[in-house]
Design a protein around this motif. Structure first.
Motif, PDB file in Angstrom:
ATOM      1  N   MET A   3       0.846  -1.182   0.000  1.00  0.00           N
ATOM      2  CA  MET A   3       0.000   0.000   0.000  1.00  0.00           C
ATOM      3  C   MET A   3       0.887   1.240   0.000  1.00  0.00           C
ATOM      4  SD  MET A   3      -2.927  -1.451   0.022  1.00  0.00           S
ATOM      5  CE  MET A   3      -4.056  -0.083   0.312  1.00  0.00           C
ATOM      6  N   THR A   4       0.680   2.136  -0.960  1.00  0.00           N
ATOM      7  CA  THR A   4       1.509   3.327  -1.102  1.00  0.00           C
ATOM      8  C   THR A   4       0.660   4.576  -0.943  1.00  0.00           C
ATOM      9  OG1 THR A   4       2.965   2.143  -2.639  1.00  0.00           O
ATOM     10  CG2 THR A   4       3.125   4.542  -2.597  1.00  0.00           C
ATOM     11  N   GLN A   5       1.015   5.408   0.038  1.00  0.00           N
ATOM     12  CA  GLN A   5       0.276   6.647   0.270  1.00  0.00           C
ATOM     13  C   GLN A   5       1.051   7.843  -0.245  1.00  0.00           C
ATOM     14  OE1 GLN A   5      -1.146   5.319   4.649  1.00  0.00           O
ATOM     15  NE2 GLN A   5      -2.004   7.274   3.952  1.00  0.00           N
ATOM     16  N   SER A   6       0.307   8.820  -0.740  1.00  0.00           N
ATOM     17  CA  SER A   6       0.931  10.062  -1.186  1.00  0.00           C
ATOM     18  C   SER A   6      -0.002  11.239  -0.927  1.00  0.00           C
ATOM     19  CB  SER A   6       1.277   9.975  -2.675  1.00  0.00           C
ATOM     20  OG  SER A   6       0.094   9.782  -3.456  1.00  0.00           O
ATOM     21  N   SER A  21      -4.121  10.313  -0.931  1.00  0.00           N
ATOM     22  CA  SER A  21      -4.223   9.180  -1.846  1.00  0.00           C
ATOM     23  C   SER A  21      -3.593   7.921  -1.284  1.00  0.00           C
ATOM     24  CB  SER A  21      -3.550   9.520  -3.173  1.00  0.00           C
ATOM     25  OG  SER A  21      -4.227  10.548  -3.831  1.00  0.00           O
ATOM     26  N   CYS A  22      -4.142   6.791  -1.708  1.00  0.00           N
ATOM     27  CA  CYS A  22      -3.646   5.479  -1.299  1.00  0.00           C
ATOM     28  C   CYS A  22      -3.757   4.549  -2.497  1.00  0.00           C
ATOM     29  CB  CYS A  22      -4.474   4.960  -0.131  1.00  0.00           C
ATOM     30  SG  CYS A  22      -4.030   3.302   0.446  1.00  0.00           S
ATOM     31  N   LYS A  23      -2.655   3.916  -2.868  1.00  0.00           N
ATOM     32  CA  LYS A  23      -2.648   3.030  -4.032  1.00  0.00           C
ATOM     33  C   LYS A  23      -2.225   1.637  -3.604  1.00  0.00           C
ATOM     34  CE  LYS A  23      -0.976   2.694  -8.792  1.00  0.00           C
ATOM     35  NZ  LYS A  23      -2.330   2.769  -9.395  1.00  0.00           N
ATOM     36  N   ALA A  24      -3.019   0.658  -3.991  1.00  0.00           N
ATOM     37  CA  ALA A  24      -2.738  -0.738  -3.665  1.00  0.00           C
ATOM     38  C   ALA A  24      -1.961  -1.412  -4.791  1.00  0.00           C
ATOM     39  CB  ALA A  24      -4.040  -1.493  -3.412  1.00  0.00           C
ATOM     40  N   GLY A  25      -1.165  -2.415  -4.434  1.00  0.00           N
ATOM     41  CA  GLY A  25      -0.380  -3.129  -5.430  1.00  0.00           C
ATOM     42  C   GLY A  25      -1.211  -4.033  -6.340  1.00  0.00           C
ATOM     43  N   GLY A  98       2.147   3.730   4.305  1.00  0.00           N
ATOM     44  CA  GLY A  98       3.186   4.376   5.093  1.00  0.00           C
ATOM     45  C   GLY A  98       2.749   5.640   5.817  1.00  0.00           C
ATOM     46  N   GLY A  99       1.574   6.161   5.461  1.00  0.00           N
ATOM     47  CA  GLY A  99       1.033   7.321   6.157  1.00  0.00           C
ATOM     48  C   GLY A  99       1.236   8.634   5.423  1.00  0.00           C
ATOM     49  N   THR A 100       0.305   9.552   5.665  1.00  0.00           N
ATOM     50  CA  THR A 100       0.422  10.943   5.211  1.00  0.00           C
ATOM     51  C   THR A 100       0.304  11.836   6.438  1.00  0.00           C
ATOM     52  OG1 THR A 100      -0.480  10.599   2.998  1.00  0.00           O
ATOM     53  CG2 THR A 100      -0.660  12.816   3.920  1.00  0.00           C
ATOM     54  N   LYS A 101       1.329  12.636   6.676  1.00  0.00           N
ATOM     55  CA  LYS A 101       1.293  13.571   7.799  1.00  0.00           C
ATOM     56  C   LYS A 101       0.681  14.872   7.310  1.00  0.00           C
ATOM     57  CE  LYS A 101       4.185  15.606  11.414  1.00  0.00           C
ATOM     58  NZ  LYS A 101       5.551  15.712  11.974  1.00  0.00           N
TER      59      LYS A 101
END
Lengths: 105, 120
Positions: A3-6, A21-25, A98-101
């Motif tokens: 899972m990739t957050q941006s 945003s959150c993108k799954a593999g 990984g989270g978005t601050k």
């Protein structure tokens, strides 16, 4: 499933519309949750099944998306929304992004 | 009201063991799974695995096989996490969490977290 957050860090002003945003593999079939974690606290569930608002969560929070791409939107940012936000998939076992601050500009 | 209350912070040396407890109240403990989540200082969340609170069967994520043991004291509505042969990289806050909803994958309820510090 990765899972990739941006972005990893987002600065915004009070009243702004904010999109995370959150993108799954791979396709996770809307089996996605969003959590808010304030400093020193446990995570709090905001959204489950990609777009269902957890009881007691303000309606300015909303979730959308499908397949591999998901979004958490805060319609009007409030000072108390300063936190780190995590997405989580539960389509196949469980993994977190990984989270978005989110900070105030 | 529904609560998950965890045991207090721990300071341990490398090679020692630690046992963290998570006491549930406000619902029937054996009705819902209990998950464990690790958060290293300043880092994100990592799912460690879960335990079936009805059967007692644990399931571990790949990175947590070997030194980590989930157990229950069902009569006391308590789930436990034991970590043996502690390493510096085990320094983290450990959370218990539960969906409290049948067949749900999301974690609606969380313990307050237990900080484990491993240092010589």
């Amino acid at each position: 499933i990765q899972m990739t957050q941006s972005p990893s860090l987002l600065s915004a002003s009070v009243g702004d519309r904010v999109t995370l945003s959150c993108k799954a593999g791979q396709n996770i079939n809307n089996y996605l949750a969003w959590y808010q974690q304030k400093l020193g606290e446990a995570p709090k569930l905001l959204i489950y099944n990609a777009n269902s608002l957890q009881t007691g969560i303000p309606s300015r929070f909303s979730g959308s998306g499908s397949g591999t791409d998901y979004t958490l939107t805060i319609s009007s940012l409030q000072p108390e929304d300063v936190a780190t936000y995590f997405c989580q998939q539960y389509n196949s076992w469980w993994t977190f992004g990984g989270g978005t601050k989110l900070e105030l500009k | 009201q529904i609560q998950l209350v965890q045991s207090g912070p721990e300071l341990k040396k490398p090679g020692e063991s630690v046992k963290i407890s998570c006491k549930a109240s406000g619902y029937t403990f054996t009705d819902y799974a209990m998950h464990w989540v690790k958060q290293a200082p300043g880092k994100g969340l990592k799912w460690m695995g879960w335990i079936n609170t009805y059967t007692g069967k644990p399931t571990y994520a790949d990175d947590f096989k070997g030194r980590f043991v989930f157990s229950l004291e069902a009569s006391a509505s308590t789930a436990n996490l034991q970590i043996s042969n502690l390493k510096n990289e085990d320094t983290a806050t450990y959370f218990c969490a539960s969906p409290l909803y049948a067949h749900a994958g999301w974690f609606a309820y969380w313990g307050q977290g237990t900080l484990v510090t491993v240092s010589s």
